[in-house]
Design a protein around this motif. Structure first.
Motif, PDB file in Angstrom:
ATOM      1  N   LEU A 115       0.893  -1.314  -0.125  1.00  0.00           N
ATOM      2  CA  LEU A 115       0.037  -0.108   0.110  1.00  0.00           C
ATOM      3  C   LEU A 115       0.784   1.403  -0.040  1.00  0.00           C
ATOM      4  O   LEU A 115       0.620   2.251  -0.566  1.00  0.00           O
ATOM      5  N   HIS A 137      -3.829  -0.404  11.529  1.00  0.00           N
ATOM      6  CA  HIS A 137      -4.139  -1.092  10.313  1.00  0.00           C
ATOM      7  C   HIS A 137      -3.788  -2.606  10.243  1.00  0.00           C
ATOM      8  O   HIS A 137      -2.612  -2.899   9.537  1.00  0.00           O
ATOM      9  N   GLY A 175      -7.366  -3.430  -1.585  1.00  0.00           N
ATOM     10  CA  GLY A 175      -7.755  -2.073  -1.906  1.00  0.00           C
ATOM     11  C   GLY A 175      -6.555  -1.651  -2.902  1.00  0.00           C
ATOM     12  O   GLY A 175      -5.316  -2.137  -2.868  1.00  0.00           O
ATOM     13  N   PHE A 193       0.042  -6.422  -2.686  1.00  0.00           N
ATOM     14  CA  PHE A 193      -0.154  -7.087  -1.478  1.00  0.00           C
ATOM     15  C   PHE A 193      -1.402  -6.358  -0.954  1.00  0.00           C
ATOM     16  O   PHE A 193      -1.258  -5.892   0.382  1.00  0.00           O
ATOM     17  N   ARG A 198      -2.013 -13.188   6.350  1.00  0.00           N
ATOM     18  CA  ARG A 198      -0.929 -12.644   5.710  1.00  0.00           C
ATOM     19  C   ARG A 198      -0.071 -13.604   4.908  1.00  0.00           C
ATOM     20  O   ARG A 198       0.568 -13.381   4.048  1.00  0.00           O
ATOM     21  N   LEU A 240      -8.471 -12.000   2.719  1.00  0.00           N
ATOM     22  CA  LEU A 240      -8.253 -11.224   3.845  1.00  0.00           C
ATOM     23  C   LEU A 240      -9.761 -10.960   4.256  1.00  0.00           C
ATOM     24  O   LEU A 240      -9.724 -10.411   5.166  1.00  0.00           O
TER      25      LEU A 240
END
Ligand code: 8YV
Length: 334
Positions: A52, A299, A77, A74, A308, A100
């Motif tokens: 991100l 986050h 969004g 990764f 993950r 996720l």
């Protein structure tokens, strides 16, 4: 190929198996990848695995040059990616939209309960040693209950629907949602909830309606120019005094200054945030951190070990598939 983060073993192994065919340049620190390092190393890359904090824009694509075939992100969004810039160069975009969902939906429930039941405030009191002095009173540390709540979803995609699935057994009364097509029923019923609903699940006609009717507002939409600060002063003014707002999407959807004011003035009961504007650069004296009714976590929505691991392996698989023209685990249609 350039990889802007360290990977867990399984994903690293898949990548390293290609070492004979690929030159792999990898950022080797737990800190976010340094931009100048990325721009320098992107030169001549055929694929880049980003996270991100790496802006995928004209600057990066220009630095990379004509050989670039794939960006593998990764993340679910993709607001850090300028899609048009990829499209015009025929660069493919891989991402991790499905693996996720459970992790983020679980965290959504945690944040709702923390905000309603004053989890952060309670912990802070105990940690400061205040428990022995706390007067006993029937209303001490009380908050609104989730049973009977109307839950409003700003954005009603996979994660929002998985959160609703978890909320149904709590006995919520009604769910309403606002998407980019206000008032229209959402097309994708990811878990068959809408079809088999035991409570009303209805589209809201406007942000005002969502704000004024919800006891819990869940922000789960993408960050776009039209969702930036959608939850701002006007929205908070319309919210119920005992309502809470939870953000598991992107920080800038909520106007932080307006949130601080709403909490200060008792316009809403509390907030649970996994994301915030300008993260991760939140200084210890930021006014939001002085709000006892705001729970802020750094986050960690997708941060289960299982998720993950899967995000890492899927990202590597997307990267490799993009290089060889094969089908990705998940590719965004640009
Ligand atoms: C991050 C997220 O990717 O997937 C997203 O869109 O916001 C998160 O899951 C995660 O923090 C890994 O950097």
């Amino acid at each position: 190929v350039v990889v802007t983060r360290q990977l867990i073993d399984e994903a690293q192994k898949i990548l390293d198996e290609k070492k004979n065919d690929l030159e792999i340049v990898q950022w080797n620190s737990e800190k976010p990848c340094d931009r100048s390092w990325l721009l320098e190393n992107a030169k001549g890359a055929t694929g880049i695995l980003v996270m991100l904090s790496d802006q995928v824009n004209e600057e990066l694509l220009e630095a990379a040059g004509d050989e670039l075939k794939v960006i593998a992100s990764f993340s679910v969004g993709t607001d850090h990616v300028e899609r048009d810039a990829l499209k015009k160069r025929n660069i493919r975009l891989g991402y991790t939209p499905t693996c996720l969902t459970d992790a983020v939906a679980d965290l959504t429930i945690m944040l709702i309960l923390m905000a309603q039941r004053r989890g952060g405030e309670s912990m802070a009191m105990v940690n400061k040693g205040e428990w022995p002095q706390m007067p006993w009173h029937p209303l001490l540390m009380t908050g609104p209950q989730i049973r009977g709540a109307t839950v409003g979803f700003l954005g009603f995609g996979r994660i929002a629907q998985a959160s609703l699935q978890r909320l149904l057994p709590f006995g919520i009364k009604r769910a309403i949602y606002l998407t980019s097509k206000p008032g229209q029923p959402v097309k994708e019923d990811h878990f068959g909830l809408i079809k088999s609903a035991s409570i009303p699940i209805e589209p809201a006609k406007s942000a005002d309606e969502l704000a004024s009717e919800s006891d819990v507002v869940i922000v789960g939409c993408s960050l776009t120019p039209s969702t930036k600060h959608l939850v701002g002063a006007d929205f908070f003014k319309k919210m119920k005094k005992l309502a809470v707002v939870v953000n598991i999407a992107r920080g800038p959807v909520i106007d932080t200054d307006a949130l601080v004011k709403a909490l200060d003035e008792g316009q809403i009961f509390g907030a649970g945030l996994d994301v915030i504007e300008n993260e991760p650069n939140i200084q210890a004296d930021h006014p939001i951190l002085k709000q006892p009714r705001c729970v802020l976590v750094p986050h960690i929505g997708s941060a289960t070990i299982e998720t993950r691991e899967q995000m890492a392996t899927e990202s590597v698989k997307n990267l490799l598939a993009g290089l060889t023209g094969k089908a990705m685990v998940n590719e965004l249609d640009l």
